[in-house]
Design a protein around this motif. Structure first.
Motif, PDB file in Angstrom:
ATOM      1  N   ALA A  95       0.835  -1.210   0.000  1.00 36.65           N
ATOM      2  CA  ALA A  95       0.000   0.000   0.000  1.00 36.65           C
ATOM      3  C   ALA A  95       0.868   1.258   0.000  1.00 36.65           C
ATOM      4  N   ARG A  96       1.920   1.236   0.783  1.00 35.31           N
ATOM      5  CA  ARG A  96       2.820   2.389   0.843  1.00 35.31           C
ATOM      6  C   ARG A  96       3.524   2.607  -0.505  1.00 35.31           C
ATOM      7  N   GLN A  97       3.902   1.517  -1.149  1.00 34.33           N
ATOM      8  CA  GLN A  97       4.578   1.623  -2.444  1.00 34.33           C
ATOM      9  C   GLN A  97       3.612   2.124  -3.525  1.00 34.33           C
ATOM     10  N   ILE A  98       2.372   1.696  -3.451  1.00 35.48           N
ATOM     11  CA  ILE A  98       1.363   2.172  -4.402  1.00 35.48           C
ATOM     12  C   ILE A  98       1.170   3.675  -4.236  1.00 35.48           C
ATOM     13  N   THR A  99       1.047   4.123  -3.005  1.00 37.93           N
ATOM     14  CA  THR A  99       0.885   5.559  -2.735  1.00 37.93           C
ATOM     15  C   THR A  99       2.082   6.346  -3.252  1.00 37.93           C
ATOM     16  N   PHE A 100       3.277   5.846  -2.991  1.00 36.40           N
ATOM     17  CA  PHE A 100       4.484   6.519  -3.478  1.00 36.40           C
ATOM     18  C   PHE A 100       4.501   6.574  -4.999  1.00 36.40           C
ATOM     19  N   LEU A 101       4.160   5.478  -5.651  1.00 32.84           N
ATOM     20  CA  LEU A 101       4.169   5.424  -7.111  1.00 32.84           C
ATOM     21  C   LEU A 101       3.120   6.363  -7.708  1.00 32.84           C
TER      22      LEU A 101
END
Length: 174
Positions: A95-101
């Motif tokens: 989820a954190r990586q999706i938000t960052f991307l």
């Protein structure tokens, strides 16, 4: 153009693909049964979600055709072959990586719009279509065009990678 800067424009997508974003330890630390469960969920999701971004290859080749940096082109094409499940295993929370991307895509789009504006300022008629520069030619227009083209290719990969990550997330991968 400093091509090391251009390669950093590739954003999270390339970083995750090559496993340099973070360590696996926090995700899979602890109980072996949790690790097995997450591995099973990832394997199950892999049946419905793309294993890599190779389906993007024709579009990517077209987007890369006028980019001057051979290393950037090769890096982007190689990234399409990389395993998405392996990248997910190395991520520090999906989820954190999706938000960052998602943020990276917005930033890259701003860069593209800015580069387009600068390139258009170099045209005698700003309504003309943008055209790539010939190899070896240097000018502000050419520099802006390179940035413009890099942003397009980068966001093509980032958007496809984001869609893949969201697919895995919808299948229960965390």
């Amino acid at each position: 153009m400093n091509w090391q800067q251009a390669i950093t424009f590739a954003g999270l997508g390339l970083l995750l693909v090559y496993g340099s974003v973070c360590k696996v330890s926090e995700i899979f630390a602890g109980d072996l049964s949790l690790r097995k469960s997450q591995t099973e969920v990832l394997a199950s999701a892999g049946e419905k979600c793309p294993p890599n971004l190779t389906s993007l290859q024709p579009k990517m080749e077209k987007a890369l055709q006028f980019i001057k940096s051979t290393s950037f082109r090769n890096t982007m094409l190689a990234a399409l072959q990389a395993s998405i499940p392996e990248a997910i295993k190395q991520a520090d929370g999906l989820a954190r990586q999706i938000t960052f991307l998602e943020g990276e895509i917005v930033r890259q789009e701003r860069d593209r719009v800015h580069a387009e504006k600068v390139a258009r300022e170099g045209l005698t008629d700003t309504s003309q279509p943008l055209k790539p520069c010939r190899h070896g030619k240097e000018a502000a227009y050419c520099y802006a065009m390179d940035q413009y083209l890099v942003s397009i290719a980068t966001n093509l990969a980032n958007q496809a990678f984001l869609e893949a990550l969201k697919c895995y997330q919808s299948e229960g991968v965390r």
